[in-house]
Design a protein around this motif. Structure first.
Motif, short mmCIF file in Angstrom:
data_model
loop_
_atom_site.label_atom_id
_atom_site.label_comp_id
_atom_site.label_asym_id
_atom_site.label_seq_id
_atom_site.Cartn_x
_atom_site.Cartn_y
_atom_site.Cartn_z
N ASN A 36 40.77 29.02 66.38
CA ASN A 36 40.68 29.58 67.73
C ASN A 36 41.28 30.99 67.74
O ASN A 36 42.30 31.23 67.08
CB ASN A 36 41.43 28.70 68.73
CG ASN A 36 40.73 27.38 68.97
OD1 ASN A 36 39.51 27.28 68.86
ND2 ASN A 36 41.51 26.35 69.28
N TRP A 37 40.60 31.87 68.44
CA TRP A 37 41.06 33.26 68.47
C TRP A 37 41.20 33.75 69.91
O TRP A 37 40.44 33.34 70.79
CB TRP A 37 40.06 34.17 67.73
CG TRP A 37 39.93 33.84 66.27
CD1 TRP A 37 39.15 32.89 65.70
CD2 TRP A 37 40.64 34.48 65.21
NE1 TRP A 37 39.31 32.88 64.35
CE2 TRP A 37 40.22 33.85 64.01
CE3 TRP A 37 41.58 35.51 65.14
CZ2 TRP A 37 40.71 34.23 62.77
CZ3 TRP A 37 42.06 35.89 63.91
CH2 TRP A 37 41.64 35.25 62.74
N ASP A 38 42.17 34.63 70.14
CA ASP A 38 42.37 35.25 71.44
C ASP A 38 42.79 36.69 71.20
O ASP A 38 43.86 36.95 70.62
CB ASP A 38 43.43 34.50 72.24
CG ASP A 38 43.59 35.05 73.65
OD1 ASP A 38 42.68 35.77 74.11
OD2 ASP A 38 44.63 34.76 74.28
N GLN A 54 43.58 37.55 67.72
CA GLN A 54 44.76 36.90 67.17
C GLN A 54 44.49 35.40 67.05
O GLN A 54 44.04 34.76 68.00
CB GLN A 54 45.98 37.13 68.07
CG GLN A 54 47.26 36.50 67.52
CD GLN A 54 48.46 36.82 68.39
OE1 GLN A 54 48.34 37.53 69.38
NE2 GLN A 54 49.62 36.31 68.00
N ARG A 55 44.73 34.86 65.87
CA ARG A 55 44.52 33.43 65.64
C ARG A 55 45.57 32.63 66.40
O ARG A 55 46.77 32.91 66.30
CB ARG A 55 44.61 33.13 64.14
CG ARG A 55 44.34 31.68 63.78
CD ARG A 55 44.42 31.48 62.27
NE ARG A 55 44.33 30.08 61.92
CZ ARG A 55 45.35 29.21 61.99
NH1 ARG A 55 46.54 29.64 62.38
NH2 ARG A 55 45.19 27.95 61.67
N ILE A 56 45.12 31.63 67.17
CA ILE A 56 46.04 30.85 68.00
C ILE A 56 45.89 29.35 67.72
O ILE A 56 46.02 28.52 68.61
CB ILE A 56 45.81 31.13 69.50
CG1 ILE A 56 44.35 30.85 69.88
CG2 ILE A 56 46.23 32.53 69.86
CD1 ILE A 56 44.11 30.93 71.38
N GLY A 57 45.61 29.02 66.48
CA GLY A 57 45.51 27.62 66.11
C GLY A 57 44.10 27.24 65.69
O GLY A 57 43.22 28.10 65.53
N SER A 58 43.90 25.96 65.52
CA SER A 58 42.61 25.46 65.03
C SER A 58 42.13 24.29 65.90
O SER A 58 42.93 23.62 66.57
CB SER A 58 42.72 25.00 63.58
OG SER A 58 43.10 26.08 62.74
#
Length: 214
Positions: free
Chosen positions: A75-77, A80-84
């Motif tokens: 997951n991206w925001d 910036q990667r913010i988890g999977s």
């Protein structure tokens, strides 16, 4: 398009299109369900997903699972990667419709992220397709006889016949039955849904050419 053609030295003919439809009660339901899990890393998301579906897999052993599809991605925001996130999607066929309510209740209790269904189909549509084709041929014949009479001619033998584009097929009388919802509510909500099997419209269409006699 129906038409009449005739040329010197050739057999005059009339070409007509026929359509036929019959209705049958659906005897198979399809249910689509998706489970999701989030984690800091992909491995964590998959591990959490496995925990979520551990109670679902035994339930599905007595049903026909047409598809199992796993999806794992980050997951991206704002770059910036913010988890999977890990997803498991199921496509389930239910032929014993008396078991449909129970299946949906169990799936809701398992708290999926998404359920869609049931979609209604026929286990075997051969008889219904043949009946629709018979009606399509009869419709084409009626049209041809009408043109022959209008021209003061007699309808001769069939010269050729074939499916029109699309041929035979079927679809629910209404596009979709049942319910589509995100996240699971109380299992009792399933009892409030209309899960009665729908009528399936089976259709066929053909184009036929008949000779015209004096």
């Amino acid at each position: 398009m129906d038409r009449y053609t005739g040329w010197l030295g050739r057999v005059a003919e009339v070409v007509t299109k026929g359509t036929g439809e019959v209705e049958r009660t659906a005897d198979r339901a399809q249910v689509d369900v998706t489970f999701e899990a989030l984690g800091a890393e992909r491995s964590e998301a998959v591990s959490m997903l496995n925990q979520r579906i551990s109670a679902v897999e035994p339930l599905l052993e007595s049903f026909e699972v047409r598809s199992r599809q796993l999806s794992v991605h980050d997951n991206w925001d704002n770059n910036q990667r913010i988890g999977s996130r890990a997803q498991q999607q199921y496509v389930i066929w239910v032929s014993g419709l008396d078991r449909l309510d129970g299946l949906l209740a169990e799936l809701v209790q398992a708290e999926p992220s998404w359920i869609n269904g049931p979609s209604w189909t026929l286990v075997d549509d051969n008889e219904a397709v043949r009946e629709a084709q018979k009606e399509a041929v009869a419709d084409a014949l009626r049209r041809a006889e009408g043109y022959a009479t209008a021209l003061g001619r007699r309808l001769g033998p069939l010269l050729r016949i074939g499916d029109t584009e699309g041929g035979a097929g079927y679809s629910p009388k209404m596009m979709r039955g049942g319910a589509s919802f995100e996240m699971a509510g109380p299992a009792g909500m399933v009892d409030q849904l209309n899960l009665k099997a729908q009528q399936i419209v089976v259709s066929a269409s053909c184009t036929a050419a008949w000779s015209l006699l004096d």
